[in-house]
Design a protein around this motif. Structure first.
Motif, PDB file in Angstrom:
ATOM      1  N   GLY A   1     -21.887   9.194  62.224  1.00  0.00           N
ATOM      2  CA  GLY A   1     -20.481   9.518  62.418  1.00  0.00           C
ATOM      3  C   GLY A   1     -19.747   8.430  63.162  1.00  0.00           C
ATOM      4  N   LEU A   2     -18.572   8.787  63.644  1.00  0.00           N
ATOM      5  CA  LEU A   2     -17.708   7.872  64.385  1.00  0.00           C
ATOM      6  C   LEU A   2     -17.825   8.182  65.872  1.00  0.00           C
ATOM      7  N   VAL A   3     -18.023   7.142  66.663  1.00  0.00           N
ATOM      8  CA  VAL A   3     -18.149   7.304  68.099  1.00  0.00           C
ATOM      9  C   VAL A   3     -17.473   6.133  68.792  1.00  0.00           C
ATOM     10  N   GLN A   4     -16.946   6.377  69.972  1.00  0.00           N
ATOM     11  CA  GLN A   4     -16.319   5.310  70.746  1.00  0.00           C
ATOM     12  C   GLN A   4     -17.364   4.427  71.409  1.00  0.00           C
ATOM     13  N   PRO A   5     -17.021   3.182  71.687  1.00  0.00           N
ATOM     14  CA  PRO A   5     -17.953   2.310  72.422  1.00  0.00           C
ATOM     15  C   PRO A   5     -18.391   2.960  73.727  1.00  0.00           C
ATOM     16  N   GLY A   6     -19.689   2.855  74.003  1.00  0.00           N
ATOM     17  CA  GLY A   6     -20.255   3.493  75.175  1.00  0.00           C
ATOM     18  C   GLY A   6     -20.757   4.892  74.920  1.00  0.00           C
TER      19      GLY A   6
ATOM     20  N   GLN B   1     -32.310   8.294  69.141  1.00  0.00           N
ATOM     21  CA  GLN B   1     -31.289   8.540  70.147  1.00  0.00           C
ATOM     22  C   GLN B   1     -30.632   7.214  70.480  1.00  0.00           C
ATOM     23  N   MET B   2     -29.327   7.142  70.252  1.00  0.00           N
ATOM     24  CA  MET B   2     -28.586   5.892  70.457  1.00  0.00           C
ATOM     25  C   MET B   2     -27.572   6.096  71.575  1.00  0.00           C
ATOM     26  N   ASN B   3     -27.761   5.372  72.661  1.00  0.00           N
ATOM     27  CA  ASN B   3     -26.864   5.449  73.810  1.00  0.00           C
ATOM     28  C   ASN B   3     -26.165   4.116  74.026  1.00  0.00           C
ATOM     29  N   SER B   4     -25.112   4.140  74.809  1.00  0.00           N
ATOM     30  CA  SER B   4     -24.356   2.924  75.126  1.00  0.00           C
ATOM     31  C   SER B   4     -24.033   2.144  73.859  1.00  0.00           C
ATOM     32  N   LEU B   5     -23.531   2.834  72.878  1.00  0.00           N
ATOM     33  CA  LEU B   5     -23.262   2.210  71.579  1.00  0.00           C
ATOM     34  C   LEU B   5     -22.194   1.139  71.680  1.00  0.00           C
ATOM     35  N   LYS B   6     -22.374   0.102  70.868  1.00  0.00           N
ATOM     36  CA  LYS B   6     -21.462  -1.035  70.820  1.00  0.00           C
ATOM     37  C   LYS B   6     -20.899  -1.161  69.412  1.00  0.00           C
ATOM     38  N   PRO B   7     -19.738  -1.799  69.280  1.00  0.00           N
ATOM     39  CA  PRO B   7     -19.185  -2.000  67.924  1.00  0.00           C
ATOM     40  C   PRO B   7     -20.164  -2.703  66.983  1.00  0.00           C
ATOM     41  N   GLU B   8     -20.977  -3.587  67.517  1.00  0.00           N
ATOM     42  CA  GLU B   8     -21.934  -4.301  66.663  1.00  0.00           C
ATOM     43  C   GLU B   8     -23.085  -3.427  66.180  1.00  0.00           C
ATOM     44  N   ASP B   9     -23.173  -2.186  66.666  1.00  0.00           N
ATOM     45  CA  ASP B   9     -24.152  -1.226  66.140  1.00  0.00           C
ATOM     46  C   ASP B   9     -23.654  -0.553  64.857  1.00  0.00           C
TER      47      ASP B   9
ATOM     48  N   GLY C   1     -29.396   6.980  53.645  1.00  0.00           N
ATOM     49  CA  GLY C   1     -28.556   6.271  54.603  1.00  0.00           C
ATOM     50  C   GLY C   1     -27.489   7.162  55.207  1.00  0.00           C
ATOM     51  N   THR C   2     -27.151   6.876  56.454  1.00  0.00           N
ATOM     52  CA  THR C   2     -26.072   7.592  57.136  1.00  0.00           C
ATOM     53  C   THR C   2     -25.229   6.564  57.897  1.00  0.00           C
ATOM     54  N   GLN C   3     -23.919   6.694  57.770  1.00  0.00           N
ATOM     55  CA  GLN C   3     -23.002   5.719  58.371  1.00  0.00           C
ATOM     56  C   GLN C   3     -22.830   5.991  59.859  1.00  0.00           C
ATOM     57  N   VAL C   4     -22.950   4.933  60.641  1.00  0.00           N
ATOM     58  CA  VAL C   4     -22.633   4.980  62.066  1.00  0.00           C
ATOM     59  C   VAL C   4     -21.518   3.965  62.313  1.00  0.00           C
ATOM     60  N   THR C   5     -20.410   4.441  62.860  1.00  0.00           N
ATOM     61  CA  THR C   5     -19.278   3.576  63.150  1.00  0.00           C
ATOM     62  C   THR C   5     -18.943   3.695  64.630  1.00  0.00           C
ATOM     63  N   VAL C   6     -18.931   2.553  65.304  1.00  0.00           N
ATOM     64  CA  VAL C   6     -18.610   2.512  66.727  1.00  0.00           C
ATOM     65  C   VAL C   6     -17.278   1.787  66.882  1.00  0.00           C
ATOM     66  N   SER C   7     -16.264   2.537  67.231  1.00  0.00           N
ATOM     67  CA  SER C   7     -14.918   1.965  67.277  1.00  0.00           C
ATOM     68  C   SER C   7     -14.039   2.805  68.182  1.00  0.00           C
ATOM     69  N   SER C   8     -13.087   2.140  68.826  1.00  0.00           N
ATOM     70  CA  SER C   8     -12.109   2.861  69.646  1.00  0.00           C
ATOM     71  C   SER C   8     -10.846   3.157  68.845  1.00  0.00           C
TER      72      SER C   8
END
Length: 119
Positions: free
Chosen positions: A10-15, A81-89, A112-119
């Protein structure tokens, strides 16, 4: 026939954090190594983390200390488990399993599953 089905992207904010799950189903006799890979359009798929049947783990340098791979052998399920996510993830994350069936030991991939890290 073996299927690997991922969930949790899904979509998550940085961090922020996300937890990916991958359940293997079908005529499974045993699961060997399971892993998560990721791919960005135009780039090669890269190994993110892997876990053996004896629970030995390995991670690519860029996620060490932030991501944790685990598995539940009774459920033939692997987690990331993915923590402290960054845009480059940001990438499509693929589940991988080296699985024994009556056909022998083979490699299987999820869709496959989309991971988007963005503010």
């Amino acid at each position: 026939q073996v299927q690997l089905v991922e969930s949790g992207g899904g979509l998550v904010q940085p961090g922020g954090s996300l937890r990916l799950s991958c359940a293997a189903s079908g005529s499974i006799l045993n699961t060997n190594t399971m892993a998560w890979h990721r791919q960005v359009p135009g780039e090669q798929r890269e190994l993110v983390a892997q876990i053996t049947s004896s629970l030995s783990t390995d991670y690519t340098d860029s996620v060490k200390g932030r991501f944790t791979i685990s598995r539940d052998n009774a459920k033939n399920t692997v987690y990331l488990q993915m923590n402290s996510l960054k845009p480059e993830d940001t990438a499509v994350y693929y589940c991988y399993g080296k699985i024994y069936t009556w056909r022998g030991l083979r490699d299987y991939w999820g869709q496959g599953t989309q991971v988007t890290v963005s503010s």
